[in-house]
Design a protein around this motif. Structure first.
Motif, short mmCIF file in Angstrom:
data_model
loop_
_atom_site.label_atom_id
_atom_site.label_comp_id
_atom_site.label_asym_id
_atom_site.label_seq_id
_atom_site.Cartn_x
_atom_site.Cartn_y
_atom_site.Cartn_z
N VAL A 112 -10.69 0.46 8.73
CA VAL A 112 -10.12 -0.48 9.68
C VAL A 112 -11.16 -1.55 9.97
O VAL A 112 -12.31 -1.26 10.27
N SER A 113 -10.76 -2.79 9.84
CA SER A 113 -11.64 -3.92 10.12
C SER A 113 -10.88 -4.87 11.05
O SER A 113 -10.22 -5.80 10.61
N GLY A 114 -10.98 -4.62 12.35
CA GLY A 114 -10.21 -5.39 13.31
C GLY A 114 -8.74 -5.11 13.14
O GLY A 114 -8.33 -3.98 12.89
N PRO A 115 -7.90 -6.16 13.22
CA PRO A 115 -6.46 -5.95 13.08
C PRO A 115 -6.02 -5.77 11.62
O PRO A 115 -4.87 -5.43 11.35
N HIS A 150 -6.14 -3.83 8.10
CA HIS A 150 -6.43 -2.50 7.55
C HIS A 150 -6.50 -2.60 6.03
O HIS A 150 -5.80 -3.39 5.41
N PHE A 151 -7.34 -1.76 5.43
CA PHE A 151 -7.49 -1.68 3.99
C PHE A 151 -6.86 -0.38 3.51
O PHE A 151 -7.19 0.69 4.01
N TYR A 152 -5.93 -0.48 2.56
CA TYR A 152 -5.27 0.70 2.02
C TYR A 152 -5.54 0.82 0.53
O TYR A 152 -5.42 -0.17 -0.20
N GLU A 178 0.29 -7.66 7.12
CA GLU A 178 -1.01 -8.29 7.34
C GLU A 178 -2.17 -7.36 7.00
O GLU A 178 -3.12 -7.23 7.76
N ASN A 179 -2.11 -6.74 5.85
CA ASN A 179 -3.15 -5.81 5.43
C ASN A 179 -3.57 -6.08 3.99
O ASN A 179 -2.98 -6.91 3.30
N VAL A 180 -4.61 -5.39 3.55
CA VAL A 180 -5.12 -5.51 2.19
C VAL A 180 -4.81 -4.20 1.46
O VAL A 180 -5.04 -3.13 1.99
N VAL A 181 -4.28 -4.33 0.24
CA VAL A 181 -3.89 -3.15 -0.53
C VAL A 181 -4.61 -3.14 -1.86
O VAL A 181 -4.61 -4.13 -2.60
N ASP A 182 -5.25 -2.02 -2.15
CA ASP A 182 -5.89 -1.75 -3.44
C ASP A 182 -4.96 -0.76 -4.14
O ASP A 182 -4.74 0.33 -3.65
N LEU A 183 -4.40 -1.15 -5.27
CA LEU A 183 -3.37 -0.36 -5.93
C LEU A 183 -3.90 0.23 -7.23
O LEU A 183 -4.45 -0.48 -8.07
N VAL A 184 -3.74 1.54 -7.40
CA VAL A 184 -4.12 2.24 -8.62
C VAL A 184 -2.87 2.93 -9.15
O VAL A 184 -2.32 3.81 -8.50
N LEU A 185 -2.44 2.51 -10.36
CA LEU A 185 -1.22 3.05 -10.94
C LEU A 185 -1.53 3.93 -12.14
O LEU A 185 -2.44 3.62 -12.92
N LEU A 203 3.54 -6.78 -4.18
CA LEU A 203 2.35 -6.99 -3.36
C LEU A 203 2.30 -8.36 -2.70
O LEU A 203 1.37 -8.65 -1.94
N SER A 204 3.28 -9.20 -2.94
CA SER A 204 3.24 -10.59 -2.46
C SER A 204 3.18 -10.72 -0.94
O SER A 204 2.70 -11.73 -0.42
N ARG A 205 3.59 -9.73 -0.20
CA ARG A 205 3.62 -9.83 1.26
C ARG A 205 2.30 -9.47 1.93
O ARG A 205 2.13 -9.67 3.12
N PHE A 206 1.34 -8.97 1.17
CA PHE A 206 0.06 -8.55 1.74
C PHE A 206 -0.97 -9.68 1.70
O PHE A 206 -0.84 -10.62 0.93
N LEU A 207 -2.03 -9.55 2.52
CA LEU A 207 -3.06 -10.57 2.59
C LEU A 207 -3.83 -10.75 1.28
O LEU A 207 -4.04 -11.85 0.82
N ASP A 208 -4.28 -9.67 0.70
CA ASP A 208 -5.04 -9.73 -0.54
C ASP A 208 -4.55 -8.63 -1.46
O ASP A 208 -4.48 -7.47 -1.08
N THR A 209 -4.23 -9.01 -2.68
CA THR A 209 -3.66 -8.05 -3.62
C THR A 209 -4.29 -8.16 -5.00
O THR A 209 -3.67 -7.86 -5.99
N LYS A 210 -5.51 -8.61 -5.06
CA LYS A 210 -6.17 -8.79 -6.34
C LYS A 210 -6.77 -7.50 -6.87
O LYS A 210 -7.32 -7.46 -7.95
N LEU A 211 -6.68 -6.45 -6.10
CA LEU A 211 -7.28 -5.18 -6.47
C LEU A 211 -6.22 -4.26 -7.07
O LEU A 211 -5.66 -3.41 -6.40
N VAL A 212 -5.93 -4.46 -8.35
CA VAL A 212 -4.90 -3.66 -9.01
C VAL A 212 -5.49 -3.06 -10.29
O VAL A 212 -6.04 -3.78 -11.11
#
Length: 98
Positions: free
Chosen positions: A1-4, A6-8, A34-41, A61-70
């Motif tokens: 958690v980094s302020g409001p 969240h990193f998932y 309004e979160n950041v998602v790291d996705l591992v498939l 992933l288009s609705r999240f803040l940052d989605t470059k972590l796939v």
């Protein structure tokens, strides 16, 4: 958690009988926008889903803040008899083995 924000990190395994789009929708639905998602498939998907996986992933992933972590390096297309016939000579060892 980094302020409001969240990193998932979501590690999602897809089976051959599931649609990649449906699995991503179901797994990512509970996460707020309004979160950041790291996705591992991992797993196997239809050849259609495999060919269009970037578009499907980007859309999910288009609705999240940052989605470059796939990481989809462990995601593979299903090996079917049609694919084997298309990619290997019928008399080859590889075709007969598969």
């Amino acid at each position: 958690v980094s302020g409001p924000v969240h990193f998932y990190r979501k590690e999602i395994s897809v089976s051959a009988d599931e649609s990649l789009s449906d699995v991503l929708t179901n797994e990512l639905q509970p996460i707020a926008d309004e979160n950041v998602v790291d996705l591992v498939l991992s797993g196997s998907v239809s050849e259609e889903d495999y060919q269009s996986r970037r578009q499907i992933i980007d859309e999910a992933l288009s609705r999240f803040l940052d989605t470059k972590l796939v990481d989809d390096s462990a995601l593979t297309p299903i090996i079917t008899a049609e694919r084997i016939k298309r990619e290997y000579s019928e008399a080859s060892f590889s075709a007969q083995l598969l």
